[in-house]
Write a protein that holds these residues in place. Structure first.
Motif, short mmCIF file in Angstrom:
data_model
loop_
_atom_site.label_atom_id
_atom_site.label_comp_id
_atom_site.label_asym_id
_atom_site.label_seq_id
_atom_site.Cartn_x
_atom_site.Cartn_y
_atom_site.Cartn_z
N LEU A 287 -4.06 12.59 1.79
CA LEU A 287 -3.58 12.95 0.44
C LEU A 287 -4.66 12.72 -0.62
CD1 LEU A 287 0.05 11.53 0.65
CD2 LEU A 287 -0.60 13.94 0.56
N LEU A 288 -5.47 11.69 -0.43
CA LEU A 288 -6.56 11.44 -1.38
C LEU A 288 -7.61 12.54 -1.32
CD1 LEU A 288 -7.00 7.59 -0.83
CD2 LEU A 288 -6.22 8.69 -2.93
N ASP A 289 -7.79 13.14 -0.14
CA ASP A 289 -8.76 14.22 0.03
C ASP A 289 -8.18 15.59 -0.33
OD1 ASP A 289 -10.54 12.39 0.95
OD2 ASP A 289 -10.31 12.87 3.08
N TYR A 290 -6.86 15.71 -0.36
CA TYR A 290 -6.20 17.01 -0.49
C TYR A 290 -6.48 17.63 -1.86
CZ TYR A 290 -2.47 20.51 -0.25
OH TYR A 290 -1.76 21.68 -0.24
N LYS A 291 -6.89 18.89 -1.86
CA LYS A 291 -7.30 19.56 -3.11
C LYS A 291 -6.13 20.20 -3.86
CE LYS A 291 -11.47 18.40 -2.28
NZ LYS A 291 -11.95 17.18 -3.00
N GLY A 292 -5.01 20.40 -3.17
CA GLY A 292 -3.84 20.96 -3.84
C GLY A 292 -3.02 19.88 -4.52
N GLY A 293 -1.78 20.24 -4.92
CA GLY A 293 -0.90 19.28 -5.55
C GLY A 293 0.20 18.85 -4.61
N PHE A 294 0.94 17.81 -5.00
CA PHE A 294 2.09 17.39 -4.19
C PHE A 294 3.08 16.60 -5.03
CE2 PHE A 294 -1.53 14.49 -3.12
CZ PHE A 294 -1.07 13.32 -3.70
N LEU A 295 4.31 16.63 -4.54
CA LEU A 295 5.40 15.84 -5.10
C LEU A 295 5.96 14.99 -3.97
CD1 LEU A 295 7.48 15.18 -7.37
CD2 LEU A 295 8.79 17.15 -6.60
N ILE A 296 5.88 13.66 -4.12
CA ILE A 296 6.28 12.74 -3.06
C ILE A 296 7.45 11.90 -3.51
CG2 ILE A 296 5.57 10.78 -1.64
CD1 ILE A 296 2.71 11.69 -1.89
N VAL A 297 8.50 11.87 -2.68
CA VAL A 297 9.58 10.91 -2.87
C VAL A 297 9.30 9.74 -1.94
CG1 VAL A 297 12.05 10.46 -2.61
CG2 VAL A 297 11.28 12.69 -3.42
N SER A 298 9.27 8.53 -2.49
CA SER A 298 8.99 7.37 -1.64
C SER A 298 9.54 6.10 -2.27
CB SER A 298 7.49 7.21 -1.41
OG SER A 298 7.22 6.08 -0.60
N HIS A 299 9.93 5.15 -1.40
CA HIS A 299 10.34 3.81 -1.84
C HIS A 299 9.18 2.82 -1.72
CE1 HIS A 299 14.81 4.86 -0.95
NE2 HIS A 299 14.54 4.98 -2.23
N ASP A 300 8.03 3.29 -1.21
CA ASP A 300 6.90 2.41 -0.96
C ASP A 300 5.98 2.42 -2.18
OD1 ASP A 300 4.51 1.19 -0.14
OD2 ASP A 300 4.80 1.80 1.94
N ARG A 301 6.08 1.37 -2.98
CA ARG A 301 5.33 1.30 -4.24
C ARG A 301 3.82 1.36 -4.01
NH1 ARG A 301 6.96 -2.85 -9.00
NH2 ARG A 301 5.17 -2.63 -10.39
N GLU A 302 3.36 0.66 -2.97
CA GLU A 302 1.92 0.63 -2.67
C GLU A 302 1.42 2.02 -2.30
OE1 GLU A 302 -1.60 -1.43 -2.71
OE2 GLU A 302 0.38 -2.26 -3.14
N PHE A 303 2.20 2.75 -1.54
CA PHE A 303 1.84 4.10 -1.13
C PHE A 303 1.74 5.02 -2.35
CE2 PHE A 303 3.43 8.33 0.37
CZ PHE A 303 2.36 8.65 1.19
N LEU A 304 2.71 4.94 -3.26
CA LEU A 304 2.69 5.77 -4.46
C LEU A 304 1.51 5.39 -5.36
CD1 LEU A 304 6.49 5.92 -5.40
CD2 LEU A 304 5.11 7.72 -4.34
N LYS A 305 1.26 4.09 -5.47
CA LYS A 305 0.16 3.62 -6.32
C LYS A 305 -1.18 4.16 -5.83
CE LYS A 305 -1.04 -0.77 -6.14
NZ LYS A 305 -0.97 -2.24 -6.30
N THR A 306 -1.33 4.23 -4.51
CA THR A 306 -2.60 4.68 -3.91
C THR A 306 -2.80 6.19 -4.05
OG1 THR A 306 -2.49 2.87 -2.32
CG2 THR A 306 -3.97 4.69 -1.78
N THR A 307 -1.72 6.96 -3.93
CA THR A 307 -1.87 8.42 -3.77
C THR A 307 -1.53 9.24 -5.02
OG1 THR A 307 0.40 8.56 -2.91
CG2 THR A 307 -1.39 8.33 -1.30
N CYS A 308 -0.70 8.72 -5.92
CA CYS A 308 -0.16 9.56 -7.01
C CYS A 308 -0.76 9.20 -8.37
CB CYS A 308 1.36 9.44 -7.07
SG CYS A 308 2.18 10.02 -5.58
N GLU A 309 -0.94 10.23 -9.19
CA GLU A 309 -1.52 10.05 -10.51
C GLU A 309 -0.48 10.16 -11.62
OE1 GLU A 309 -4.29 13.23 -10.48
OE2 GLU A 309 -5.69 12.25 -9.09
N LYS A 310 0.70 10.71 -11.30
CA LYS A 310 1.76 10.89 -12.28
C LYS A 310 3.08 10.42 -11.68
CE LYS A 310 -0.70 14.83 -14.21
NZ LYS A 310 -0.73 16.29 -14.44
N THR A 311 4.05 10.14 -12.54
CA THR A 311 5.31 9.54 -12.08
C THR A 311 6.50 10.26 -12.69
OG1 THR A 311 4.21 7.39 -11.96
CG2 THR A 311 6.61 7.38 -11.87
#
Length: 602
Positions: free
Chosen positions: A163-187
């Motif tokens: 996901l860090l390398d992925y050039k497109g966009g994404f919308l992720i639903v997750s309960h894992d705060r660490e995972f969201l913090k690492t991969t997502c730029e918006k909330t």
């Protein structure tokens, strides 16, 4: 300027008189990396299903741009377990074998595992197959609903790296705060039928929520003070005719003064768990323990000693034997050989999938909990705990038989905790909790005086709770000498090395098989991948340096303390810190060597 790819316009959705989405609006841009959060039942999965056309909105519409091509990570897959991975990917995507192999290698499915039968692979590798399949359809925007559920740490790190390398966009639903913090730029947060969009990551969003909550509390306090002042005036002059006009004026003023309701605080109150007596000494000692099923050894250990009060995370890849280990030491299955012994008089409580999936009692939620909880716990105490575990109002009078899988799991977990056992054994306790409850529970369990053995795919929960680590790897059960952060660093480093080896293999393979133009294209793509790996490795190096500095700062404070006094616990911690510093410095050297190796590939 970024183009919008998905436009959600006045979308509403209700179920059984419960409003999940109330005229929500959202504009998603093409390269947005968004994490979507919200409490259980808030409507996150419902929104994803509406976007995928699996459910219809009651009102409103979703408009997709002509250029968008959605990639959706489905929960199911039409695997044939006797089919080889490469054959399945070719069949499902209609792509050539070398293309399938190349994409699969990005998810840790190397040139060996690509030829395995799917039935011989763990659930973590099956998730990798689904990710590879999704990407072989060449989407430019991804919808991922709880992709981190049930993933072991190695697979989760591979997914993060992708996901860090992925050039497109994404919308992720997750309960894992660490995972969201690492991969997502918006909330995005879904709450009370509404969507809140915040243009920064989850940490910044929670900081914003806390500041907003503090501002509302200050405003409410001022309102209450003004109301009190007006009430005093009204009571004092209510029956004086000369003040009647003034009193009526004050009454109207008071009616206009409204406080702002805080419907969802940024931080939950602490879950107050029942008290357990603190005891010293060893909780469990095992010698030459072999675990498994039907005489087949899954993993084996030499001597392991665990002190009372330890919070032990059992870590390893899916299929290595974590659940088997927990079920063995809980007495649910027999050890194949060797032995383990608890201290005399120890009471054990166990939570796992096999406990909550077999609940068939003719009870309500409350009567079931009363039946399993330790005698003497107060009725109000049980009600408060049920509320903390997301049972509120009429939920406590529900028949156990009609509960959903998630509700069953939460009730079973709570019944294990309220037994007030000396040893709690918890197999994936966080799967059916929202992350605010997960973090609150972890902080509460830290203060639990008993011993806890647990597995969890939620890194935030593990990081908050674990002070001891048992690793199960390559059929060996052993105590890991570092802390959880150190374990994650080690796993990340191993993942980088594996990717480097696979890139080398793919390069050699491509040089042998492809023509000059394909080699050029692949060489460019591979260099890009290597640069991304280098960037991640350098980021890892900075974290390692920061950890070393933190350890050294703690060591300095402890040494200062010993200049004037002595404490046995602090003495033990000083020895631990010295070992952690040595281990962290060795890891720092290993990361530097890895960086040098990666640079040689460029």
């Amino acid at each position: 300027m970024s183009k919008s790819v998905i436009n959600i316009v006045n979308v509403s959705k209700s179920f059984v008189n419960k409003i999940l989405l109330d005229k929500v609006n959202l504009l998603i841009e093409e390269k947005s990396k968004i994490g979507m959060i919200g409490r259980n039942g808030a409507g996150k999965t419902t929104l994803i299903k509406i976007l995928m056309g699996e459910e219809e909105a009651d009102d409103g519409e979703v408009i997709f741009s002509d250029e968008v091509k959605i990639g959706y990570l489905s929960q199911g897959a039409n695997f044939d377990e006797t089919e080889k991975v490469i054959d399945y990917l070719m069949r499902a995507t209609k792509k050539e074998s070398w293309t399938c192999s190349k994409i699969a290698s990005g998810f840790g499915i190397d040139h060996i595992k690509i030829n395995y039968n799917i039935g011989d692979l763990s659930s973590g590798y099956r998730m990798r197959i689904k990710l590879a399949e999704m990407m072989l359809h060449e989407p430019n925007f991804l919808l991922l609903d709880e992709p981190s559920n049930f993933l072991d740490l190695n697979t989760l790190i591979d997914l993060e790296n992708f996901l860090l390398d992925y050039k497109g966009g994404f919308l992720i639903v997750s309960h894992d705060r660490e995972f969201l913090k690492t991969t997502c730029e918006k909330t995005i947060e879904i709450e009370n039928g509404k969507i809140t969009y915040f243009p920064a990551d989850i940490e910044d969003y929670f900081e914003y929520k806390e500041e907003k909550e503090a501002s509302i509390k200050k405003y409410n306090k001022n309102i209450e003070e003004r109301k009190a002042h007006l009430e005093r005036f009204i009571e004092r002059f209510r029956y004086k005719a000369t003040k009647a006009k003034s009193v009526q004026s004050r009454i109207k003023q008071m009616e206009k003064l409204k406080t702002i309701e805080i419907t969802h605080p940024a931080k939950n109150v602490k879950i107050k768990l029942p008290a357990v007596q603190e005891k010293k000494g060893f909780a469990i000692i095992s010698d030459n323990l072999n675990i498994g099923y039907d005489k087949k050894i899954v993993a084996e250990s030499k001597r392991i000693e665990i002190f009372r009060g330890s919070k032990v995370a059992v870590l390893g890849q899916n299929g290595e034997g974590k659940t088997t280990f927990l079920r063995t030491i809980s007495g649910r299955i027999k050890a194949l050989s060797g032995n383990y012994n608890y201290a005399q008089g120890i009471k054990i409580a166990y939570f796992g999938e096999d406990t909550y999936k077999n609940i068939t009692a003719n009870d309500t939620v409350l009567s079931y909990l009363k039946k399993h909880a330790k005698q003497g716990l107060l009725h109000q105490e049980l009600l408060t705990l049920l509320g903390s575990f997301l049972f509120s109002g009429d939920d406590i009078n529900k028949d156990v038989k009609v509960l959903s899988g998630g509700e069953m799991a939460r009730l079973s977990l709570l019944s294990a905790i309220t037994q007030c056992a000396d040893v709690l054994i918890l197999d994936e306790p966080t799967n059916h909790l929202d992350f605010e409850t997960v973090e609150t529970l972890a902080n509460s369990l830290k203060d639990y005086m008993g011993t806890i053995f647990f597995t969890s795919h939620d890194r935030t929960f593990t990081s908050l709770l674990a002070d001891t680590i048992i690793e199960i790897k390559d059929k060996k059960i052993s105590l890991y000498s570092g802390d959880y952060d150190s374990y994650v660093y080690k796993t990340r480093l191993e993942a980088l090395k594996e990717e480097e080896e696979e890139i080398k293999f793919q390069n050699n393979n491509n040089n042998n098989k492809n023509d000059i133009n394909e080699n050029k294209n692949n060489s460019y793509e591979d260099r890009k991948k290597i640069r991304n790996k280098l960037s991640r490795c350098e980021s890892l190096l900075k974290k390692s340096e920061s950890q070393i500095n933190d350890y050294k700062a703690e060591e300095k404070e402890l040494l200062k303390f010993f200049e004037v006094s002595y404490d046995e616990e602090k003495s033990k911690r000083l020895l631990e810190i010295k070992k952690l510093i040595e281990k962290a410095e060795n890891e720092w050297l290993a990361i530097n060597e890895e960086i040098d190796d990666i640079k040689r590939l460029l």
